[in-house]
Design a protein around this motif. Sequence first.
Motif, PDB file in Angstrom:
ATOM      1  N   ARG A   1       0.823  -1.167  -0.100  1.00 55.14           N
ATOM      2  CA  ARG A   1      -0.091  -0.083   0.020  1.00 55.14           C
ATOM      3  C   ARG A   1       0.950   1.300   0.062  1.00 55.14           C
ATOM      4  NH1 ARG A   1      -4.123  -0.491   4.972  1.00 55.14           N
ATOM      5  NH2 ARG A   1      -2.121  -0.652   6.073  1.00 55.14           N
ATOM      6  N   ILE A   2       0.282   2.292  -0.626  1.00 49.93           N
ATOM      7  CA  ILE A   2       1.080   3.601  -0.632  1.00 49.93           C
ATOM      8  C   ILE A   2       0.175   4.413  -0.176  1.00 49.93           C
ATOM      9  CG2 ILE A   2       2.220   5.175  -2.094  1.00 49.93           C
ATOM     10  CD1 ILE A   2       3.347   2.662  -2.408  1.00 49.93           C
ATOM     11  N   LEU A   3       0.514   4.715   1.341  1.00 51.89           N
ATOM     12  CA  LEU A   3      -0.510   5.602   2.275  1.00 51.89           C
ATOM     13  C   LEU A   3       0.115   7.095   2.103  1.00 51.89           C
ATOM     14  CD1 LEU A   3      -0.727   3.393   5.229  1.00 51.89           C
ATOM     15  CD2 LEU A   3      -2.128   3.216   3.060  1.00 51.89           C
ATOM     16  N   VAL A   4      -0.856   7.891   1.493  1.00 50.99           N
ATOM     17  CA  VAL A   4      -0.548   9.603   1.325  1.00 50.99           C
ATOM     18  C   VAL A   4      -1.481  10.108   2.321  1.00 50.99           C
ATOM     19  CG1 VAL A   4      -0.732  11.210  -0.428  1.00 50.99           C
ATOM     20  CG2 VAL A   4      -0.161   8.903  -1.021  1.00 50.99           C
ATOM     21  N   GLY A   5      -0.738  11.300   3.008  1.00 50.61           N
ATOM     22  CA  GLY A   5      -1.658  12.047   3.993  1.00 50.61           C
ATOM     23  C   GLY A   5      -0.948  13.116   4.700  1.00 50.61           C
ATOM     24  N   THR A   6      -1.284  13.884   5.462  1.00 50.56           N
ATOM     25  CA  THR A   6      -0.725  14.957   6.078  1.00 50.56           C
ATOM     26  C   THR A   6      -0.148  14.127   7.312  1.00 50.56           C
ATOM     27  OG1 THR A   6      -2.927  15.205   7.496  1.00 50.56           O
ATOM     28  CG2 THR A   6      -2.405  16.725   5.540  1.00 50.56           C
ATOM     29  N   HIS A   7       0.732  15.039   8.267  1.00 47.75           N
ATOM     30  CA  HIS A   7       1.444  14.533   9.283  1.00 47.75           C
ATOM     31  C   HIS A   7       0.393  13.572  10.205  1.00 47.75           C
ATOM     32  CE1 HIS A   7       5.083  17.487   9.034  1.00 47.75           C
ATOM     33  NE2 HIS A   7       4.833  16.774   8.154  1.00 47.75           N
ATOM     34  N   ALA A   8      -0.996  13.953  10.199  1.00 47.11           N
ATOM     35  CA  ALA A   8      -1.877  13.172  10.861  1.00 47.11           C
ATOM     36  C   ALA A   8      -1.944  11.741  10.555  1.00 47.11           C
ATOM     37  CB  ALA A   8      -3.035  13.802  11.107  1.00 47.11           C
ATOM     38  N   ALA A   9      -1.642  11.380   9.320  1.00 43.37           N
ATOM     39  CA  ALA A   9      -1.762  10.175   8.817  1.00 43.37           C
ATOM     40  C   ALA A   9      -0.689   9.216   9.320  1.00 43.37           C
ATOM     41  CB  ALA A   9      -1.387  10.035   7.316  1.00 43.37           C
ATOM     42  N   ALA A  10       0.439   9.461  10.054  1.00 45.05           N
ATOM     43  CA  ALA A  10       1.229   8.846  10.797  1.00 45.05           C
ATOM     44  C   ALA A  10       0.485   8.032  12.082  1.00 45.05           C
ATOM     45  CB  ALA A  10       2.565   9.740  11.220  1.00 45.05           C
ATOM     46  N   LEU A  11      -0.308   9.029  12.490  1.00 46.46           N
ATOM     47  CA  LEU A  11      -1.085   8.289  13.718  1.00 46.46           C
ATOM     48  C   LEU A  11      -1.731   6.943  13.197  1.00 46.46           C
ATOM     49  CD1 LEU A  11      -2.520  11.414  15.282  1.00 46.46           C
ATOM     50  CD2 LEU A  11      -0.637  10.133  15.980  1.00 46.46           C
ATOM     51  N   ARG A  12      -2.155   6.963  11.907  1.00 44.91           N
ATOM     52  CA  ARG A  12      -2.818   5.662  11.358  1.00 44.91           C
ATOM     53  C   ARG A  12      -2.080   4.340  10.902  1.00 44.91           C
ATOM     54  NH1 ARG A  12      -8.390   6.524  10.749  1.00 44.91           N
ATOM     55  NH2 ARG A  12      -8.994   8.599  11.660  1.00 44.91           N
ATOM     56  N   ALA A  13      -0.519   4.776  10.597  1.00 42.87           N
ATOM     57  CA  ALA A  13       0.269   3.945  10.123  1.00 42.87           C
ATOM     58  C   ALA A  13       0.239   2.502  10.979  1.00 42.87           C
ATOM     59  CB  ALA A  13       1.401   4.664   9.901  1.00 42.87           C
ATOM     60  N   THR A  14       0.609   1.505  10.216  1.00 44.86           N
ATOM     61  CA  THR A  14       0.786   0.274  10.841  1.00 44.86           C
ATOM     62  C   THR A  14       2.224   0.158  10.754  1.00 44.86           C
ATOM     63  OG1 THR A  14      -1.392  -0.861  10.055  1.00 44.86           O
ATOM     64  CG2 THR A  14       0.555  -2.195  10.983  1.00 44.86           C
ATOM     65  N   TRP A  15       2.910   0.453  11.729  1.00 43.60           N
ATOM     66  CA  TRP A  15       4.506   0.811  11.763  1.00 43.60           C
ATOM     67  C   TRP A  15       5.134  -0.623  11.389  1.00 43.60           C
ATOM     68  CZ3 TRP A  15       5.878   5.394  10.522  1.00 43.60           C
ATOM     69  CH2 TRP A  15       5.115   6.507  10.917  1.00 43.60           C
ATOM     70  N   SER A  16       4.823  -1.693  12.048  1.00 42.36           N
ATOM     71  CA  SER A  16       5.250  -3.199  11.589  1.00 42.36           C
ATOM     72  C   SER A  16       5.558  -3.296  10.234  1.00 42.36           C
ATOM     73  CB  SER A  16       4.844  -4.044  12.450  1.00 42.36           C
ATOM     74  OG  SER A  16       3.359  -4.273  12.269  1.00 42.36           O
ATOM     75  N   ASP A  17       4.425  -2.862   9.531  1.00 45.21           N
ATOM     76  CA  ASP A  17       4.519  -3.244   8.027  1.00 45.21           C
ATOM     77  C   ASP A  17       4.831  -1.979   7.221  1.00 45.21           C
ATOM     78  OD1 ASP A  17       3.379  -5.517   8.658  1.00 45.21           O
ATOM     79  OD2 ASP A  17       1.411  -4.859   8.721  1.00 45.21           O
ATOM     80  N   THR A  18       5.416  -0.880   7.879  1.00 49.14           N
ATOM     81  CA  THR A  18       5.872   0.277   7.117  1.00 49.14           C
ATOM     82  C   THR A  18       7.434   0.178   6.728  1.00 49.14           C
ATOM     83  OG1 THR A  18       4.131   1.624   7.906  1.00 49.14           O
ATOM     84  CG2 THR A  18       6.126   2.796   6.904  1.00 49.14           C
ATOM     85  N   GLU A  19       7.708   0.071   5.528  1.00 48.88           N
ATOM     86  CA  GLU A  19       9.165  -0.146   4.928  1.00 48.88           C
ATOM     87  C   GLU A  19       9.729   1.193   4.554  1.00 48.88           C
ATOM     88  OE1 GLU A  19       9.359  -1.619   0.643  1.00 48.88           O
ATOM     89  OE2 GLU A  19       7.976  -2.652   1.430  1.00 48.88           O
ATOM     90  N   ALA A  20       9.183   2.246   4.370  1.00 53.25           N
ATOM     91  CA  ALA A  20       9.721   3.574   4.149  1.00 53.25           C
ATOM     92  C   ALA A  20       8.744   4.719   4.444  1.00 53.25           C
ATOM     93  CB  ALA A  20      10.008   3.718   2.668  1.00 53.25           C
ATOM     94  N   VAL A  21       9.417   5.653   4.921  1.00 56.50           N
ATOM     95  CA  VAL A  21       8.500   6.925   5.107  1.00 56.50           C
ATOM     96  C   VAL A  21       9.279   8.077   4.537  1.00 56.50           C
ATOM     97  CG1 VAL A  21       7.580   8.544   6.743  1.00 56.50           C
ATOM     98  CG2 VAL A  21       8.126   6.201   7.357  1.00 56.50           C
ATOM     99  N   ILE A  22       8.476   8.832   3.630  1.00 56.46           N
ATOM    100  CA  ILE A  22       8.984  10.037   2.794  1.00 56.46           C
ATOM    101  C   ILE A  22       8.113  11.380   3.205  1.00 56.46           C
ATOM    102  CG2 ILE A  22       9.258  11.103   0.692  1.00 56.46           C
ATOM    103  CD1 ILE A  22       9.051   7.294   0.945  1.00 56.46           C
ATOM    104  N   LEU A  23       9.002  12.453   3.573  1.00 54.28           N
ATOM    105  CA  LEU A  23       8.199  13.900   3.845  1.00 54.28           C
ATOM    106  C   LEU A  23       8.732  14.580   2.324  1.00 54.28           C
ATOM    107  CD1 LEU A  23       8.339  12.876   6.827  1.00 54.28           C
ATOM    108  CD2 LEU A  23       8.835  15.228   7.424  1.00 54.28           C
ATOM    109  N   ILE A  24       7.371  14.898   1.735  1.00 55.07           N
ATOM    110  CA  ILE A  24       7.678  15.004   0.124  1.00 55.07           C
ATOM    111  C   ILE A  24       8.400  16.594   0.284  1.00 55.07           C
ATOM    112  CG2 ILE A  24       6.214  15.702  -1.853  1.00 55.07           C
ATOM    113  CD1 ILE A  24       6.564  12.685  -1.012  1.00 55.07           C
ATOM    114  N   ASP A  25       7.747  17.490   0.910  1.00 54.33           N
ATOM    115  CA  ASP A  25       8.283  19.009   0.927  1.00 54.33           C
ATOM    116  C   ASP A  25       8.248  19.540   2.111  1.00 54.33           C
ATOM    117  OD1 ASP A  25       8.699  21.296   0.110  1.00 54.33           O
ATOM    118  OD2 ASP A  25       6.506  21.962  -0.403  1.00 54.33           O
ATOM    119  N   ILE A  26       9.455  19.320   2.692  1.00 51.22           N
ATOM    120  CA  ILE A  26       9.690  19.998   4.086  1.00 51.22           C
ATOM    121  C   ILE A  26      10.099  21.236   4.216  1.00 51.22           C
ATOM    122  CG2 ILE A  26      12.299  19.329   4.331  1.00 51.22           C
ATOM    123  CD1 ILE A  26      11.796  18.461   7.198  1.00 51.22           C
ATOM    124  N   ASP A  27      10.392  21.842   2.885  1.00 53.92           N
ATOM    125  CA  ASP A  27      10.829  23.427   2.916  1.00 53.92           C
ATOM    126  C   ASP A  27       9.802  24.323   3.245  1.00 53.92           C
ATOM    127  OD1 ASP A  27      13.356  22.558   2.067  1.00 53.92           O
ATOM    128  OD2 ASP A  27      12.833  22.590   0.012  1.00 53.92           O
TER     129      ASP A  27
END
Length: 657
Positions: free
Chosen positions: A468-494
């Motif tokens: 699955r490719i999960l797309v969302g704001t920072h609040a989406a991190a609260l819904r992530a299943t971390w044991s199944d997450t293989e990468a996290v990308i912050l698209i535009d931190i600037d």
Amino acid sequence: MRLPYTPYIAWYYGKHGLYVSEIQLRIPIRSWLSCWQFCDLTMYAKIIPLRRLPRGIDVLDYVIPQELEATITPGQLVSIPIRTSQHFGIVLSMDAEQRNKEIADKPLKELIAIVHTTPIVSPRHIHVWRILAAWYGTSLGTIAKMSLLPLQKRKIQSIRLEELRHPTSKPEATECLYSNYANEAEHQKLLQQNIGDGQTLILVPTVNLIDQVLALLPEHDDDIVIWHSRLSVKEQFEHWLQIRNGEKRIIIGTRGATLLPFFNLQNIIIDFEHHKEHKHWDQNPRLHVKDVAELLSAIFGARTLCLSSTPSVESFVRTDNAREVWNIAGCHPTIVDMRSQRGAGDYSPFSPQVSDIIKNAQTDVLLLLNRRGFARSLTCIDCGYVNTCDGCHLPYIYHEKENQLHCHYCNRYGKILLVCPTCGSGMVKLRGMGTELIEKEAKKIAPDSHTVVLVDAETELMAQTGPRILVGTHAAALRATWSDTEAVILIDIDTELALPDYQIEEQLYHTILNITYCANESTPLLLQTLNPEHVFFHYLADPWHFYEKTKSERKALSYPPSTYMVRYLIASPFKSSAEHEASRLYTKLHGILTNGKKNITLSHPIEMHPRFYRGKHWYAILVRLEPETWKNDLIWLNTYIPKECRIDPRPNSILSF
């Protein structure tokens, strides 16, 4: 002849503000009643109406019927008339005057009935209400109504109330303790070690985190009750009684749980203490968990502990020997330089490295961008015109799925323009990117076996097979299943680093370190940026440098935690009126502070962002108080604030709502 009521609260101003010393009896009740019968006096009660009333209207006076005089006492739930209807109230105090006395040339109404002879709250709880009402500029009834169970007339009469304990001496306030955890095992250990024999209140910033804390306390399942705003009326009723009667020893809840009438509160644990959602920011009373916890500690003698995987700057500053107390490990995310890609004319939101991760994902990939919608604005390329909301004058957000321009502040919808209304050019383009654009671009490159999901507040993530490719704001991190997450990308931190807020770097710092805490050690974290030399990226690997630098900067600029900040909000439908009222309040406060010689600093009125919100123009006056004396100073200063002005102690932001 004037007799005082028998149970009364002795108030005094102390180190922590307005406090109660103890419950006292001036005259034995039997002697009092005998004296009343001899003197032929009428008894009056001051009642806190359980209604949201304007600031300044805290109590109403009622005549106590003779048949209730022997049983009425402070803290009882009573039934009172207000105009032509019947409402609930809490007895604050009783007094005696000559019979048939009229107040303000109007006869007082009689109290209707005592709903329960056992007080529903203690004088200490009422005292907490009074201080909170003084701090946050709300009526006493507003605070009381938020603190009590749902008031259902038929059901309320059948409840069972245990007798509340009264202190024999004044409780002593304890210093707040601080600690942090590096993993789930340490988190669990700290929670279990700080659950005492009495009631323990565990506070979390969001409802989603309650389950996470519950999972760490499996052996206490039968002794835990939860409290948050999403409970049904039936659940609120049952849980409130379990807390009030001491049937449950551990309370896990969000910020509203601080107002509950505890039976025997001994410990307060503020978990995820760095999180900004510990602040009730969107409506009155704008309370902060840390301030209320400090008050509860002073009144009930409860011990307070602040926990977090990454401590807030405030906690770091308030801790002696910080390097010995805090065990903070830096993180080493991958900084992805996007400059060469942009220079080559490639404006894809994904770098080649991120694109490969999406294509080759075996489980979940989390793409975070703190911007909703498809595009951030609709802009004319020729003249620079931006299609803005008629209400707040902020750019409309374009949502492709609905093909609409939407203002999330005012909930207004705008017309999509194909021709610029200013210059007539047809070069009207969408600018900026949001989560919907990221979702669309991810679907273009993700294989058919991958599911791309846009995660928002209403999204229910169902268990499924396949990447699955999960797309969302920072609040989406609260819904992530971390044991199944293989990468996290912050698209535009600037974009976030460029926001004009003194706390933005700290908030981003906590977001990034919280991801590294939750994710597996092998899970890569990628930050896409056009400015890889930004000093913020160097601080991620050196947390001590970050905290010391932030501490010195805030001290130099008199920002919290070197000061305690209060924001007074002034609003009017007309800009000139709002500006005038803000300037008049500033002049008034400046004169008062000059004459009073208080060590309080005022800022000149500033426009809020957005300037026009919910049909009104907004201005703010920032006040900086001394951290040691802010409790008394805030109560004193609020007495000079107009009732129309909103009071926001410890705001999350200076300029925005």
